[in-house]
Write a protein that holds these residues in place. Structure first.
Motif, PDB file in Angstrom:
ATOM      1  N   GLU A 175      68.273  37.725  78.474  1.00 34.65           N
ATOM      2  CA  GLU A 175      68.405  38.419  79.762  1.00 34.65           C
ATOM      3  C   GLU A 175      69.837  38.904  79.919  1.00 34.65           C
ATOM      4  O   GLU A 175      70.773  38.183  79.609  1.00 34.65           O
ATOM      5  CB  GLU A 175      68.143  37.466  80.933  1.00 34.65           C
ATOM      6  CG  GLU A 175      66.730  37.061  81.157  1.00 34.65           C
ATOM      7  CD  GLU A 175      66.645  36.212  82.411  1.00 34.65           C
ATOM      8  OE1 GLU A 175      66.082  36.699  83.401  1.00 34.65           O
ATOM      9  OE2 GLU A 175      67.151  35.081  82.403  1.00 34.65           O
ATOM     10  N   LEU A 176      69.986  40.115  80.451  1.00 33.78           N
ATOM     11  CA  LEU A 176      71.308  40.633  80.772  1.00 33.78           C
ATOM     12  C   LEU A 176      71.414  40.787  82.277  1.00 33.78           C
ATOM     13  O   LEU A 176      70.561  41.427  82.894  1.00 33.78           O
ATOM     14  CB  LEU A 176      71.549  41.988  80.094  1.00 33.78           C
ATOM     15  CG  LEU A 176      72.963  42.552  80.287  1.00 33.78           C
ATOM     16  CD1 LEU A 176      73.384  43.326  79.055  1.00 33.78           C
ATOM     17  CD2 LEU A 176      73.067  43.424  81.518  1.00 33.78           C
ATOM     18  N   ILE A 216      75.033  37.847  79.251  1.00 31.74           N
ATOM     19  CA  ILE A 216      73.762  37.773  78.535  1.00 31.74           C
ATOM     20  C   ILE A 216      73.406  36.307  78.370  1.00 31.74           C
ATOM     21  O   ILE A 216      74.205  35.525  77.838  1.00 31.74           O
ATOM     22  CB  ILE A 216      73.844  38.473  77.173  1.00 31.74           C
ATOM     23  CG1 ILE A 216      74.126  39.960  77.367  1.00 31.74           C
ATOM     24  CG2 ILE A 216      72.542  38.257  76.389  1.00 31.74           C
ATOM     25  CD1 ILE A 216      74.419  40.711  76.090  1.00 31.74           C
ATOM     26  N   VAL A 217      72.226  35.933  78.844  1.00 32.45           N
ATOM     27  CA  VAL A 217      71.712  34.581  78.663  1.00 32.45           C
ATOM     28  C   VAL A 217      70.763  34.628  77.465  1.00 32.45           C
ATOM     29  O   VAL A 217      69.724  35.293  77.530  1.00 32.45           O
ATOM     30  CB  VAL A 217      70.975  34.078  79.922  1.00 32.45           C
ATOM     31  CG1 VAL A 217      70.414  32.679  79.687  1.00 32.45           C
ATOM     32  CG2 VAL A 217      71.889  34.098  81.138  1.00 32.45           C
ATOM     33  N   VAL A 225      79.588  29.547  84.577  1.00 30.49           N
ATOM     34  CA  VAL A 225      80.320  30.783  84.325  1.00 30.49           C
ATOM     35  C   VAL A 225      80.235  31.652  85.574  1.00 30.49           C
ATOM     36  O   VAL A 225      79.137  31.912  86.069  1.00 30.49           O
ATOM     37  CB  VAL A 225      79.736  31.548  83.113  1.00 30.49           C
ATOM     38  CG1 VAL A 225      80.442  32.882  82.922  1.00 30.49           C
ATOM     39  CG2 VAL A 225      79.810  30.693  81.855  1.00 30.49           C
ATOM     40  N   GLU A 226      81.391  32.100  86.072  1.00 30.57           N
ATOM     41  CA  GLU A 226      81.399  33.018  87.210  1.00 30.57           C
ATOM     42  C   GLU A 226      81.319  34.450  86.683  1.00 30.57           C
ATOM     43  O   GLU A 226      82.034  34.820  85.752  1.00 30.57           O
ATOM     44  CB  GLU A 226      82.654  32.846  88.050  1.00 30.57           C
ATOM     45  CG  GLU A 226      82.626  33.705  89.306  1.00 30.57           C
ATOM     46  CD  GLU A 226      83.702  33.350  90.311  1.00 30.57           C
ATOM     47  OE1 GLU A 226      83.914  34.160  91.224  1.00 30.57           O
ATOM     48  OE2 GLU A 226      84.312  32.278  90.196  1.00 30.57           O
ATOM     49  N   VAL A 227      80.442  35.242  87.286  1.00 31.46           N
ATOM     50  CA  VAL A 227      80.263  36.634  86.889  1.00 31.46           C
ATOM     51  C   VAL A 227      80.584  37.488  88.105  1.00 31.46           C
ATOM     52  O   VAL A 227      79.955  37.351  89.153  1.00 31.46           O
ATOM     53  CB  VAL A 227      78.829  36.912  86.388  1.00 31.46           C
ATOM     54  CG1 VAL A 227      78.752  38.303  85.787  1.00 31.46           C
ATOM     55  CG2 VAL A 227      78.374  35.862  85.385  1.00 31.46           C
ATOM     56  N   GLU A 251      65.778  43.316  80.622  1.00 27.54           N
ATOM     57  CA  GLU A 251      65.005  42.287  79.941  1.00 27.54           C
ATOM     58  C   GLU A 251      63.663  42.850  79.496  1.00 27.54           C
ATOM     59  O   GLU A 251      63.181  43.841  80.059  1.00 27.54           O
ATOM     60  CB  GLU A 251      64.825  41.063  80.846  1.00 27.54           C
ATOM     61  CG  GLU A 251      64.320  41.368  82.233  1.00 27.54           C
ATOM     62  CD  GLU A 251      64.516  40.234  83.230  1.00 27.54           C
ATOM     63  OE1 GLU A 251      65.324  39.325  83.000  1.00 27.54           O
ATOM     64  OE2 GLU A 251      63.832  40.264  84.257  1.00 27.54           O
ATOM     65  N   PRO A 252      63.051  42.248  78.476  1.00 31.13           N
ATOM     66  CA  PRO A 252      61.757  42.734  78.008  1.00 31.13           C
ATOM     67  C   PRO A 252      60.731  42.766  79.140  1.00 31.13           C
ATOM     68  O   PRO A 252      60.791  41.963  80.076  1.00 31.13           O
ATOM     69  CB  PRO A 252      61.363  41.719  76.932  1.00 31.13           C
ATOM     70  CG  PRO A 252      62.669  41.185  76.432  1.00 31.13           C
ATOM     71  CD  PRO A 252      63.552  41.145  77.652  1.00 31.13           C
TER      72      PRO A 252
END
Length: 119
Positions: free
Chosen positions: A49-50, A76-77, A67-69, A97-98
């Motif tokens: 996933e992005l 990306i996970v 993680v802070e975004v 994501e797909p």
């Protein structure tokens, strides 16, 4: 082949944790979501996933770190990694994501969205 205005699309909905499909390419959905509060712990066994932050910031919790975004950053996970997004204030994210990706992955919860709206 029309362009998409993110501000306009985000103005069409107010609910949190309810992704909306705004595009599709190469078997991937482009989704917009508003996050606020805590999501559920989950993982996606088959999909990466992005998360791209359009407005605000959030923390992605992993079992071993956080993680802070921030705005204009993405994360990306990788598939199979358990994670939990947390947003103190409302944050706007774009997801790549797909098409098969269920928002809560392996977890079933009241936040699970089996069918997503297209806007």
């Amino acid at each position: 082949m029309d362009k998409v205005n993110l501000q306009q699309k985000f103005s069409l909905f107010s609910e949190h944790w309810s992704p909306k499909i705004v595009g599709e390419l190469n078997g991937q959905h482009v989704k917009l979501a508003k996050l606020k509060g805590e999501f559920v712990w989950h993982k996606h066994d088959e999909e990466d996933e992005l998360f791209f932050v359009v407005k605000g910031s959030f923390k992605m919790k992993y079992r071993d770190r956080t993680v802070e975004v921030n705005e204009n950053e993405f994360l990306i996970v990788p598939r199979g990694v358990e994670h939990k997004p947390v947003a103190k204030e409302e944050v706007w994210v774009m997801l790549f994501e797909p098409t098969s990706t269920l928002n809560t992955g392996s977890a079933q919860s009241p936040l699970t969205k089996k069918y997503l709206d297209e806007i």
